[in-house]
Design an enzyme around this catalytic site. Structure first.
Site: not given
Ligand SMILES: Nc1ncnc2c1ncn2[C@@H]1O[C@H](COP(=O)(O)OP(=O)(O)OP(=O)(O)O)[C@@H](O)[C@H]1O
Ligand SMILES: [Mg+2]
Lengths: 631, 170
Positions: A27, A89, A190, A212
């Protein structure tokens, strides 16, 4: 080694590193990335020494040289903000016009591509770098993690992309994986990967939605799960909507507060990055409490900012509403109502925001499902698919095109050839004709998007069909064929049917990489490949050496009595030498020490062998013998 | 090969959705490119073409209107290729009036009501198609299908307008 091969009963020996290669699921997230592997239908994320599965999708090019990825890169942010890139990304397959600013400033110095529509590059530490090569660094780090965790070469991967990624962004992702040395088995959407992990785990059947909301992108997919079939009915999203936007809103507010207090009249890149980091921290805190505050220090001038959950919710309400509008659209596309949805699976860190949970629950009319860790579920699904593709499996993933594909016609109007939500792979064609007498060429402009006018859609490629024999207007028959493969990647070809003049292109020019770009990057990674290879050989030597130590220890524990004191002392000395070699970095020394130990242990091995034969002759079966040796 | 034959189904106006799905899933299990990842390029290419043809067939036959249009074409009814031309004066009149009504509808609810009416109309017209095919009344089939196409477009437009209204009032 000539020592008897000794294994735990029932356990197969560690295969040699490099003996075949494993396929992982990745991922590649905006904020965090995760690599996972599945074995016999059981997926698991691969952790680092501290037990963390998530690798921050942050890349740093420190002024001291080299490249850092993940937490190490993030730690460099305060000292060298300009050399650190996050959320790359969001730039995949994008042009300069797609970028967002904070207080009018971009968090990076950009270099527009050579053409007006080219993918942007970032200027970091004096070098222009494309989002593809920056992403490739993240992928390389994940590959390394996987190889260390599995003690094996890892060359094949299923990589996930947001369902709503367009052709340019998908192509860029595939290119990044290639630069990182992966063979891409499949690009999987995803939300589809999440549904796969969820459905296989829970044995669910029926209509499910996946919501998502990650760091940078939003996807909503509707799937039907039935006896091992995962059929995507419709999908929608926004590739520039996620937690980053929430951070930006908070950062804007803090910078505005400072400005109002006359603290700074101008903010720069570093200030923006610092404000964003603090904003994110405050946002995450607000998921568990009603209010928070933060201290922002820019150019040694501190300021304090308070934020309540209610204020935050008001700031993001429009974004959340937008996600719900998209979700409703997807339901309408599939001709379904929210009441028919059996469950909605929440994926992505931003679904931890209470407002998001409440609103999704309200729309679907049921509490959302969060049984599987929303941070890992996408990678787990990708790993399951990687296993199914390499080892065989009974599940069937049927996905769709997220966006309509079409051609520009007279007056800048789009003629759709492949409508959105068409199951893939697909091959569809449409006939066009000439509009002038004697016309011998026809411009073909491929676009992607839902809007009617070309100007509002994304331009994917332009090419020209030449050599049309002169005919009266409307007599030529030009067939343009679109093929979308199972990765969601498009190829377009055109043919004049009355004469058979044909042209075929793989669509990626506008936002893709030029051949030179790709060649440069491959060259760069070849330069690093040597270092990678040295590291790999060292790892292999260590693995091999540790194995023979284990074998020797087991043999000594069992048959140590076969040795006299002097022999035992010599063996122990050889053993110690190998151990210290393993702790070092010199592969040749490890191999030499291992060889020396092997020579030393030869007489011991022979004596054990003799004894083994005697025992066998005493009427014991070989099987019994082996398992006894392994005790 | 026609779409019905490709899915191993009898050519008919009415199709049981579950039977269509069953046939489609079974064939995709056999041909989907995911099953051919490790196979030589020629086999992969063949599977991809086969899977694409299955998808085209499934997509065409799944939606009742596109299935009816396809079935009519198999029976020799000629329809204009795009869905845009309206050559029936009666239908043209109806379309103009409906469009006016749509523009005058100021609320999301009013627009929704118009879309719902169009969908209901479609359902009834589709149900009546069967008897036209039984009589093999090609002109009547053509007329009915053109009207259905128009209604479908109208409902789609109404949906877009409703989304816009909802967005601007949000
Ligand atoms: N407890 C929380 N409350 C609010 N937001 C959160 C929390 N924990 C993580 N996030 C937010 O979630 C986001 C990251 O999520 P995730 O890791 O699912 O994204 P990603 O998979 O990297 O991104 P994408 O799928 O969009 O490419 C960040 O913006 C982070 O600040
Ligand atoms: Mg993601």
């Amino acid at each position: 080694m000539t020592l008897l091969e000794i294994h735990e009963p029932g356990e197969t020996p560690l295969p040699h590193a490099g003996e075949g290669s494993l396929a992982v699921g990745i991922d590649l997230g905006t904020t965090n990335s995760v690599v996972a592997i599945a074995r016999e239908g059981k997926p698991a994320a691969l952790h680092d020494e501290t037990g963390k599965a998530m690798v921050p999708s942050v890349v740093a090019y420190p002024s001291s040289g080299g490249v850092l990825v993940g937490d190490e890169a993030r730690l460099l942010m305060p000292q060298e903000p300009r050399n650190v890139v996050a959320s790359v990304k969001r730039l995949m397959g994008r042009g300069a016009a797609d970028l967002h600013t904070v207080a009018g400033v971009l968090p990076y110095e950009i270099e527009p591509g050579s053409g007006e529509t080219d993918m942007v590059k970032l200027r970091i530490a004096g070098k222009a770098r494309s989002p593809v090569e920056i992403s490739a660094e993240i992928l390389k780090a994940l590959r390394k993690r996987a190889e260390e965790a599995l003690d094996k070469h890892v060359e094949r991967a299923v990589i996930t992309v947001p369902a709503y990624f367009d052709d340019a962004a998908r192509t860029a992702t595939r290119d990044a994986a290639r630069v990182a040395g992966f063979e891409v088995l499949r690009l999987v959407n995803e939300p589809t990967a999440a549904a796969l992990a969820y459905g296989l785990d829970k044995g669910s059947e029926g209509l499910y939605a996946v919501y998502d909301l990650g760091g940078g992108t939003f996807d909503f997919s509707l799937l039907r799960l039935e006896k091992g079939v995962f059929q995507v009915l419709a999908t929608g999203g926004d590739t520039a909507l996620g937690g980053d936007d929430f951070d930006r809103a908070i950062a804007e507010r803090m910078l505005a507060e400072r400005k109002k207090d006359g603290l700074d009249d101008q903010v720069d890149e570093a200030a923006v990055k610092a404000a964003l980091a603090l904003a994110r921290h405050m946002k995450e805190q607000l998921s568990d409490r009603d209010q928070t505050s933060g201290r922002l220090e820019l150019l040694a001038v501190p300021s304090f900012h308070a934020l309540t959950r209610a204020e935050f919710e008001a700031m993001i309400a429009d974004y959340v509403k937008r996600t719900l509008g998209i979700a409703r659209n997807v339901l309408a596309d599939a001709n379904m109502t929210a009441a028919e949805v059996q469950g909605v699976v929440l994926v992505g860190g931003s679904t931890r925001v209470p407002l998001v949970r409440i609103e999704v629950a309200r729309m679907i009319g049921k509490p959302p499902l969060t049984d599987i860790d929303p941070d890992e579920v996408v990678a787990l699904g990708a790993a399951l698919q990687a296993e199914a593709l390499t080892g065989g499996g009974d599940t069937l993933l049927l996905d769709v095109t997220p966006l309509s594909l079409g051609l520009e016609t007279m007056g800048g109007i789009v003629e759709k050839v492949v409508p959105r939500n068409t199951p893939i792979p697909v091959q569809l064609a449409q006939d066009f004709t000439t509009y002038q007498d004697g016309q011998t060429a026809m411009a073909i402009h491929v676009v992607q998007g839902e809007r009617e006018m070309v100007a509002d859609c994304r331009s994917l490629a332009r090419f020209e069909l030449l050599g049309i024999p002169p005919m009266t207007a409307g007599a030529a028959r030009i067939r343009v064929s679109f093929a979308v493969d199972a990765d969601g990647l498009l190829t377009v070809s055109a043919e004049e049917r009355t004469t058979g003049v044909q042209q075929r292109i793989e669509v990626k020019p506008s936002y893709g990489l030029s051949h030179e770009d790709m060649a440069d990057m491959l060259y760069d990674s070849l330069e690093n490949a040597e270092a990678d290879m040295t590291a790999r050989l060292l790892t292999e030597a260590r693995v091999e050496a540790r194995r023979s130590l284990l074998a020797l220890d087991a043999a000594l524990a069992k048959d140590g009595a076969l040795l006299d004191a002097a022999e035992r002392a010599a063996l122990d000395q050889g053993r110690a030498r190998l151990e210290s070699a393993i702790a070092g970095e010199d592969r040749d020394e490890i191999n030499a020490a291992a060889e020396a130990l092997e020579t030393l242990s030869k007489p011991f091995a022979e004596r054990r062998m003799d004894r083994g034969i005697r025992e066998a002759l005493a009427g014991k079966s070989v099987n019994e013998l082996e398992s006894r040796v392994g005790e | 090969m026609n779409h019905f034959a490709r899915l191993g189904l009898p050519a008919a106006l009415d199709l049981e959705p579950a039977a269509l799905d069953r046939a489609y899933f079974a064939l995709q299990r056999q041909w989907h490119p995911d099953r051919f990842v490790a196979k030589p390029p020629e086999e992969r290419a063949k599977a991809s073409t086969e899977a694409a043809a299955l998808n085209d067939a499934y997509r065409t036959l799944k939606d009742p209107l596109s299935r009816a249009v396809y079935f009519a074409e198999l029976k020799g009814v000629e329809l204009p290729a795009d869905g845009k031309t309206i050559d029936d004066p009666e239908l043209l009149m109806e379309a103009m009036e409906a469009r006016e009504e749509l523009h005058e509808a100021g609320s999301a609810e009013a627009v929704h009501a118009l879309a719902a009416k169009a969908r209901e109309d479609m359902k009834n017209s589709l149900a009546r198609l069967g008897s036209l095919f039984l009589r093999d009344d090609k002109p009547a089939i053509r007329k009915a299908l053109l009207r259905l196409r128009y209604l479908d477009k109208f409902a789609e437009e109404a949906r877009a307008r409703r989304m816009n209204l909802e967005r601007s009032s949000a």
